[in-house]
Motif scaffolding. Structure first.
Motif, mmCIF file in Angstrom:
data_model
loop_
_atom_site.group_PDB
_atom_site.id
_atom_site.type_symbol
_atom_site.label_atom_id
_atom_site.label_comp_id
_atom_site.label_asym_id
_atom_site.label_seq_id
_atom_site.Cartn_x
_atom_site.Cartn_y
_atom_site.Cartn_z
ATOM 1 N N UNK A 154 4.121 -14.886 7.260
ATOM 2 C CA UNK A 154 2.577 -15.043 7.080
ATOM 3 C C UNK A 154 1.593 -13.786 7.236
ATOM 4 N N UNK A 155 1.104 -13.342 6.592
ATOM 5 C CA UNK A 155 0.113 -12.415 6.937
ATOM 6 C C UNK A 155 -1.241 -12.672 7.334
ATOM 7 N N UNK A 156 -1.492 -13.827 7.514
ATOM 8 C CA UNK A 156 -2.881 -14.515 7.755
ATOM 9 C C UNK A 156 -3.372 -14.063 9.000
ATOM 10 N N UNK A 157 -4.565 -13.533 9.204
ATOM 11 C CA UNK A 157 -4.924 -12.775 10.407
ATOM 12 C C UNK A 157 -5.330 -13.816 11.658
ATOM 13 N N UNK A 207 -9.828 -10.828 2.749
ATOM 14 C CA UNK A 207 -8.338 -11.102 2.557
ATOM 15 C C UNK A 207 -7.642 -10.457 3.824
ATOM 16 N N UNK A 208 -6.485 -10.843 4.093
ATOM 17 C CA UNK A 208 -5.922 -10.426 5.243
ATOM 18 C C UNK A 208 -4.806 -8.951 5.114
ATOM 19 N N UNK A 209 -5.213 -8.485 3.905
ATOM 20 C CA UNK A 209 -4.317 -7.436 3.355
ATOM 21 C C UNK A 209 -5.103 -6.092 3.822
ATOM 22 N N UNK A 210 -4.225 -4.973 3.882
ATOM 23 C CA UNK A 210 -5.106 -3.588 3.795
ATOM 24 C C UNK A 210 -5.285 -3.308 2.274
ATOM 25 N N UNK A 211 -6.170 -3.898 1.472
ATOM 26 C CA UNK A 211 -6.350 -3.477 0.350
ATOM 27 C C UNK A 211 -7.649 -2.839 -0.083
ATOM 28 N N UNK A 271 -2.076 -6.339 18.733
ATOM 29 C CA UNK A 271 -2.432 -5.690 17.375
ATOM 30 C C UNK A 271 -1.048 -5.159 16.574
ATOM 31 N N UNK A 272 -0.198 -4.679 17.321
ATOM 32 C CA UNK A 272 1.048 -4.257 16.505
ATOM 33 C C UNK A 272 1.487 -5.658 15.818
ATOM 34 N N UNK A 273 1.714 -6.758 16.221
ATOM 35 C CA UNK A 273 2.313 -7.922 15.810
ATOM 36 C C UNK A 273 1.359 -8.314 14.474
ATOM 37 N N UNK A 274 0.092 -8.152 14.698
ATOM 38 C CA UNK A 274 -0.525 -8.664 13.758
ATOM 39 C C UNK A 274 -0.465 -7.481 12.211
ATOM 40 N N UNK A 275 -0.423 -6.505 12.609
ATOM 41 C CA UNK A 275 -0.193 -5.403 11.274
ATOM 42 C C UNK A 275 1.224 -5.554 10.962
ATOM 43 N N UNK A 276 2.408 -5.914 11.663
ATOM 44 C CA UNK A 276 3.601 -6.305 11.414
ATOM 45 C C UNK A 276 3.580 -7.267 10.128
ATOM 46 N N UNK A 277 2.722 -8.418 10.544
ATOM 47 C CA UNK A 277 2.658 -9.326 9.467
ATOM 48 C C UNK A 277 2.019 -8.937 8.203
ATOM 49 N N UNK A 278 0.935 -8.245 8.346
ATOM 50 C CA UNK A 278 0.002 -7.577 7.288
ATOM 51 C C UNK A 278 0.959 -7.067 6.413
ATOM 52 N N UNK A 279 1.889 -5.971 6.884
ATOM 53 C CA UNK A 279 2.597 -5.146 6.287
ATOM 54 C C UNK A 279 3.833 -5.887 5.367
ATOM 55 N N UNK A 280 4.683 -6.699 6.228
ATOM 56 C CA UNK A 280 5.571 -7.406 5.668
ATOM 57 C C UNK A 280 5.352 -8.624 4.905
ATOM 58 N N UNK A 281 4.158 -9.320 4.863
ATOM 59 C CA UNK A 281 3.925 -10.340 4.153
ATOM 60 C C UNK A 281 3.015 -9.906 3.049
ATOM 61 N N UNK A 334 5.056 0.105 21.600
ATOM 62 C CA UNK A 334 4.717 -0.986 20.566
ATOM 63 C C UNK A 334 5.060 -0.675 18.930
ATOM 64 N N UNK A 335 4.589 0.604 18.935
ATOM 65 C CA UNK A 335 4.656 0.971 17.357
ATOM 66 C C UNK A 335 6.207 0.918 16.984
ATOM 67 N N UNK A 336 7.017 1.546 17.885
ATOM 68 C CA UNK A 336 8.320 1.593 17.386
ATOM 69 C C UNK A 336 9.015 0.135 17.281
ATOM 70 N N UNK A 337 8.667 -0.791 18.415
ATOM 71 C CA UNK A 337 9.040 -2.298 18.235
ATOM 72 C C UNK A 337 8.809 -2.838 17.080
ATOM 73 N N UNK A 338 7.389 -2.883 16.707
ATOM 74 C CA UNK A 338 6.912 -3.758 15.459
ATOM 75 C C UNK A 338 6.420 -2.798 14.213
ATOM 76 N N UNK A 339 6.239 -1.671 14.383
ATOM 77 C CA UNK A 339 5.679 -1.068 13.011
ATOM 78 C C UNK A 339 6.511 0.214 12.637
#
Length: 610
Positions: free
Chosen positions: A350-353, A191-195, A529-539, A334-339
């Motif tokens: 879309x949280x997809x990896x 899954x694409x989620x931190x689960x 990396x920060x873009x991907x984790x932004x999508x994972x969290x928000x989606x 990058x953290x402050x910009x995306x996360x």
């Protein structure tokens, strides 16, 4: 065929039931109720840039060695590995700021998010060649040829590589369905989620197999043959395999005991003993939580205990990744910009990896792996009985966990010793470049070459394409590349191999960049990396901070979660650093009693039993 493809792509029905709202499905189907397959296991990776196949559909970059890309030939990946990434173990530099735990925890996180299945066949589809033995390129065989003068590989030999499986209906398989061919896409088995899927599994059958269904405690299954100083160990797999049977250990000096592989939510649990120790830690934490919840809520069913403990462990992982791990990796910019602050759930995200994240960006930490797996005693000194072992002797060796001191010495080694520092002069240790899986493969592999070959297999665009994607400069010549790399000699050697910055393999270009300020990756990988984790969290509809997932009091309790406390609660380790990712002297470690315990009282149910 058409009927079969239809059944694999038709969205499942997501009836709005309390369970769908309250708990994740194991496969994460129905996380997004409008688009139920978003982020689910066994669906295709997404692409942030179009694929670049040699035939436009399925043929990997480099399949035809005579084909030019941007007016230049692609170099053999093993040659690039030899000339750019080689380093002698004696020359490596250790990280003065971060522990080896930061590196191995990154592997743990990766195994929650990405797993790309290989072709199920080991033979060529067209002529029956065995991909493990032949050096011919023939689907699904995509071998890595030995370059002239290779220090280890004989002329006209190769390292075997199997292509990643195509998603149903993509690439050449599209012809089977009588359609116009679709560009080949690869599958994410997770899954694409931190689960915490690496604890619980990402498929229903495995999830059930990992549960202890012999009682009503909501527990995960543990080893029924061995204990670790009275504490639980991972269960053995029932699958027949020689992967972990490369060592026998004499028990009581009389009996030869064969030790099978451990089983966990992710199949790579046995890759190295340090990773195995983190797997063991979180299985113990699940069972500790389930037992405590049973005391607080004696009327809860086994299913409720399991799901509530699983939900908490999933939240742990989200918090540890965002609060303790990612700031060290991508740096403050990058953290402050995306996360930064959580913006809330957005079903349109879309949280997809992304394929580039799985294939290149999140493989950055290969350069932070030490050539040793450290094992330390109670005083954080080298263990006299179970000394540190070379990394290549810790691959697929669960017997070392069982017979050589359990997980405590390994965890002390992770928090008491530094990571390797990734530098442009000393990139990848020999254990990974020359001895990868030496005991389990007929020929030792090269992780650097594999990473680059895999990105070509997946048709990932080159270095400059991703620099442009992230709004960064795209160097056009040696002088401009030297500025980006802050290294004239490295720029010269890269262009000697690739001819143009456009062709540099994305993984190599990313890891070669100097660190962004306060980061352990360069600007390109910090962005990806920060873009991907932004999508994972928000989606993620079931993200721990989203409204209604946890109560206000439960969220306040979760705010105290720390990796240090989890180690204290589930091992015999008595002194730990406050931040297990920061490298400090053991003299500054604190007693476990000083670290706040996790408060479960907000989980006491006063109303209706779920």
């Amino acid at each position: 065929f058409l009927a079969e493809e239809e059944t694999q792509t038709r969205p499942p029905s997501c009836r709005t039931t309390p369970l769908i709202n309250k708990y994740r499905t194991i496969t994460s189907v129905c996380n997004n109720r409008r688009n139920p397959l978003l982020g689910a296991s066994n669906t295709a990776f997404t692409r942030w840039l179009p694929a670049q196949y040699e035939d436009g559909i399925s043929q990997p970059k480099g399949w035809d060695p005579n084909k030019l890309h941007n007016d230049a030939a692609l170099p053999l990946v093993r040659l690039v590995s030899n000339r750019i990434l080689s380093t002698a173990d004696a020359d490596i530099e250790s990280d003065r700021e971060f522990t080896f735990m930061l590196t191995i925890f990154g592997q743990w996180v990766d195994h929650d998010l990405t797993l790309t299945p290989f072709s199920p066949s080991i033979r060529s589809f067209s002529n029956g060649l065995n991909c493990d033995e032949s050096c011919e390129r023939s689907e699904p065989c995509f071998p890595i040829p030995a370059p002239p003068g290779d220090p280890r590989l004989r002329p006209d030999t190769c390292l075997p590589v199997f292509r990643s499986s195509p998603a149903c209906g993509s690439g050449n398989t599209a012809y089977m369905f009588g359609e116009n061919p679709k560009v080949r896409e690869q599958i994410n088995a997770l899954t694409a989620f931190l689960d915490a899927g690496q604890v619980y599994g990402s498929e229903d059958g495995l999830a059930k197999e990992l549960r202890d269904l012999t009682n009503d405690g909501g527990l995960l299954r543990v080893n029924d043959q061995f204990l670790d100083n009275g504490r639980e160990l991972l269960p053995f797999t029932s699958v027949e395999s020689n992967m972990c049977a490369t060592r026998r250990k004499t028990l009581n000096d009389t009996t030869l005991t064969e030790v099978p592989c451990f089983i966990a939510g992710d199949v790579r649990v046995d890759e190295n003993t340090a990773l195995t120790s983190i797997h063991t830690l979180f299985v113990r934490e699940h069972n500790r939580l389930a037992r405590a919840l049973h005391v607080l809520n004696p009327t809860w069913s086994s299913e409720t205990l399991y799901q509530e403990a699983r939900k908490i462990v999933g939240a742990y992982n989200q918090i540890l990744v965002f609060k303790e791990y990612l700031p060290h990796i991508v740096g403050p910019d990058a953290y402050n910009r995306h996360l930064g602050l959580y913006p809330g759930y957005d079903e349109n995200v879309d949280p997809t990896i992304a394929n580039v994240f799985a294939t290149a960006a999140f493989r950055f930490a290969h350069l932070a792996i030490q050539p040793m797996i450290f094992r330390l005693n109670e005083n954080y000194q080298n263990h006299p009985q179970f000394p540190s072992v070379p990394l290549y002797e810790a691959f697929f060796s669960p017997w070392r966990v069982i017979f050589e001191g359990g997980i405590d010495p390994l965890l002390r080694g992770l928090i008491g010793r530094p990571a390797k520092l990734s530098t442009q002069d000393h990139m990848l240790v020999d254990a990974l470049r020359e001895r990868l899986f030496a005991f389990t493969s007929h020929i030792a592999l090269d992780l650097a070459a594999l990473n680059m070959q895999r990105s070509r297999d997946h048709a990932i665009p080159g270095y400059n394409s991703w620099r442009r994607f992230c709004g960064l400069s795209a160097p056009q010549n040696e002088q401009e590349l030297a500025v980006v790399m802050n290294n004239t000699e490295l720029a010269r050697r890269l262009l000697e191999l690739y001819g143009t910055p456009e062709n540099i393999d994305i993984w190599l270009g990313g890891v070669a960049e100097p660190f962004a300020p306060g980061a352990r990756v360069g600007p390109l990988f910090a962005c990806l990396i920060s873009t991907q984790f932004q999508h994972i969290r928000q989606g993620d509809r079931l993200w721990f901070e989203n409204q209604g997932v946890f109560t206000t009091k439960q969220k306040a309790s979760l705010a105290s979660v720390s990796l240090a406390r989890i180690i204290c609660d589930n091992t015999g380790i008595l002194r730990v650093p406050y931040d297990p990712f920061r490298f400090t002297s053991p003299s500054s470690f604190v007693n476990c009693g000083v670290i706040p315990a996790f408060d479960l009282t907000p989980w006491i149910e006063t109303g209706k039993v779920p």
